[in-house]
Motif scaffolding. Structure first.
Motif, PDB file in Angstrom:
ATOM      1  N   ALA B  60       0.847  -1.192   0.000  1.00 29.94           N
ATOM      2  CA  ALA B  60       0.000   0.000   0.000  1.00 29.94           C
ATOM      3  C   ALA B  60       0.886   1.247   0.000  1.00 29.94           C
ATOM      4  N   THR B  63       3.737   2.767   2.811  1.00 26.47           N
ATOM      5  CA  THR B  63       4.209   1.745   3.743  1.00 26.47           C
ATOM      6  C   THR B  63       5.599   1.260   3.353  1.00 26.47           C
ATOM      7  N   GLY B 251       1.099  -8.183  13.231  1.00 21.76           N
ATOM      8  CA  GLY B 251       2.025  -7.210  12.677  1.00 21.76           C
ATOM      9  C   GLY B 251       2.994  -7.825  11.681  1.00 21.76           C
ATOM     10  N   VAL B 291       5.506  -4.784   8.113  1.00 24.77           N
ATOM     11  CA  VAL B 291       5.116  -3.598   7.353  1.00 24.77           C
ATOM     12  C   VAL B 291       4.931  -2.414   8.289  1.00 24.77           C
ATOM     13  N   GLN B 293       3.873   1.701   8.579  1.00 26.18           N
ATOM     14  CA  GLN B 293       3.240   2.826   7.891  1.00 26.18           C
ATOM     15  C   GLN B 293       4.170   4.015   8.087  1.00 26.18           C
ATOM     16  N   LYS B 296       1.595   8.686   7.276  1.00 26.80           N
ATOM     17  CA  LYS B 296       0.246   8.556   7.857  1.00 26.80           C
ATOM     18  C   LYS B 296      -0.796   8.974   6.841  1.00 26.80           C
ATOM     19  N   ARG B 297      -1.879   8.240   6.792  1.00 30.70           N
ATOM     20  CA  ARG B 297      -2.937   8.572   5.838  1.00 30.70           C
ATOM     21  C   ARG B 297      -4.020   9.387   6.519  1.00 30.70           C
TER      22      ARG B 297
END
Lengths: 188, 299
Positions: B60, B63, B251, B291, B293, B296-297
């Motif tokens: 994604a 990430t 995770g 993975v 992130q 940040k989305r």
């Protein structure tokens, strides 16, 4: 069932199904639905937001339906979103979450007049392939003829067969708060 | 009495007809004439790699996938080497999701002190609904740099930077058939700038076969096999076959597997000296993927 009751039921069925055909309906395609299962001590928010919930409300009968695509929930962390879809809500198997119900006392409020109204909605919520009864207050706000609705209720994950592994128990709560914000427009 | 029944049943039929008019299943939402949004297939694999080969899955955007790959020694060496566990070779890798359809990554292997980097782009995304696309189509191109003091190993041939390099290009055609089954096919070209002798082809054409069978939500069987078409006559190494399980813990994704492949990038596992499964020249290995992130989305 006596013949008289049968007759009465038939009349009632007609008024229910024929009358709303002329009644005014309201709808939205961009209702905001959020799903928050953040545990009290969780270091991160377990929260997803979907901004394309669809909803139709029949003003006269008080009938209401809402649907949301599970894949449309956006999470801050991509991995969380992946797990939400694959391991918890199983969106490939159960792509939609829906609510079907009725406002309990629709005739008591006039949604054409400015003001704030609290109405109870009763119906069923289908999520993860499980349908359960739901009863929740809805706050309607009418301002300048525009109607918006706000709903807030909690669901138990276990009721919908969503298992929370103990490994993530300190992050993911056993109950999810679902809140809905929708601006409803008249249907032409 | 009979008349009442007749009237009542007539009215019932009428009401049924009226309800049918009100939307197919009497549903209010059907009034919205829903335009179904595009349903894109996700989670075809747990990670962007099957075991060794690239999978049809992408990272994604925003990430980073930190990958630690381990391969132990030959199981066939027996108890003295603790069935290969006394030796280990590894690759550390960092992969990044850039856009939904673009990712890139790099890694470093202990074998041949090789550094590799790749770019992966999704041309078609398996989906249904508004558009029906039955499979995903992905392009991967990568490059490897041999870091040994003497990467060539042929007397009289000087070590130049160009001679350290290798390349690979592949197309992945993959389809998630069901929640359980995903299969993919990947025609691949591996190019080595320098090879051991004139008989060994610089360009090796190969086809990869990969797949996954999910047992439970968090446990799956995975396999990949690459058949090199023009090994004959000079590169008679065995084709790499790996068989393993994916375990997802929340995770992390752990991949535990057995493989006859030594290398952990496309150039290495397709062209290098792989063992013979039938003689037990296989290795236990694991891939660990975590993975993060990193961007940040906004939600």
């Amino acid at each position: 069932m006596s013949i008289k009751h049968f007759f009465a039921a038939a009349i009632a069925a007609i008024t229910l199904f024929v009358a709303p055909a002329q009644a005014q309906k309201l709808f939205t395609r961009d209702g905001v639905v959020s799903f928050d299962a953040t545990s009290a001590n969780s270091p991160e928010a377990i929260k997803g937001v979907n901004k394309s919930g669809t909803c139709v409300l029949d003003k006269s009968s008080g009938a209401v339906e809402m649907a949301v695509l599970v894949k449309g929930f956006l999470f801050e962390k991509a991995l969380m979103q992946e797990h939400f879809n694959e391991n918890y809500l199983e969106s490939s198997k159960f792509p939609k979450a829906t609510f079907k119900g009725k406002l309990d006392n629709a005739s008591a409020v006039n949604l054409d007049k400015d003001g704030t109204y609290k109405v109870n909605a009763t119906g069923t919520l289908t999520m993860h392939g499980v349908t359960k009864p739901v009863n929740t207050p809805v706050t309607f706000t009418v301002k300048g003829g525009k109607l918006s609705a706000a709903v807030n209720f909690a669901v138990s994950m276990a009721d919908y067969n969503i298992a929370i592994p103990s490994l993530v128990g300190d992050k993911v709560s056993k109950t999810a708060n679902i809140s809905i914000m929708a601006n409803l427009n008249p249907m032409k | 009495m009979k008349r009442i029944i007749r009237i009542a049943s007539f009215l019932l039929i009428l009401s049924a007809a009226a309800s049918a008019q009100n939307g197919q299943d009497g549903s209010l939402l059907s009034l919205l004439d829903e335009q179904f949004s595009l349903d894109r297939t996700t989670n075809a694999f747990k990670s962007p790699r099957v075991i060794n080969t690239h999978s049809m899955e992408m990272l994604a955007p925003g990430t980073m996938d930190f990958r630690i790959l381990h391969r132990f020694g030959d199981v066939s060496r027996g108890g003295y080497e603790l069935f290969g566990l006394d030796q280990a070779s590894m690759r550390l890798g960092f992969d990044f999701g850039i856009t939904p359809n673009l990712m890139a990554g790099f890694g470093r292997s202990t074998s041949k002190k090789e550094t590799d980097a790749f770019v992966k782009y999704r041309i078609l995304w398996q989906s249904k609904g508004r558009r029906n696309i039955p499979f995903s189509l992905i392009w991967v191109s990568g490059m490897t740099i041999n870091g040994l003091h003497d990467p060539v190993g042929i007397e009289g041939v000087a070590t130049t930077f160009g001679r350290r390099l290798g390349y690979y290009h592949e197309v992945i055609i993959g389809r998630k058939f069901s929640e359980r089954l995903t299969l993919q096919l990947s025609p691949t070209l591996v190019h080595n700038n320098i090879v051991a002798n004139i008989l060994v082809p610089n360009d090796l054409f190969a086809v990869g076969f990969g797949g996954r069978f999910k047992f439970t939500k968090r446990l799956a069987l995975v396999w990949d096999y690459t058949y090199a078409i023009n090994r004959f006559p000079a590169n008679l190494n065995y084709n790499p076959l790996s068989l393993g399980v994916d375990i997802e813990t929340g995770g992390h994704v752990f991949q535990l597997h057995f493989s006859n492949a030594v290398g952990m990038n496309e150039r290495a596992y397709i062209t290098d000296e792989n063992g013979n499964w039938l003689k037990g020249q296989i290795r236990f290995g694991f891939n660990l993927s975590r993975v993060f992130q990193i961007v940040k989305r906004k939600i």
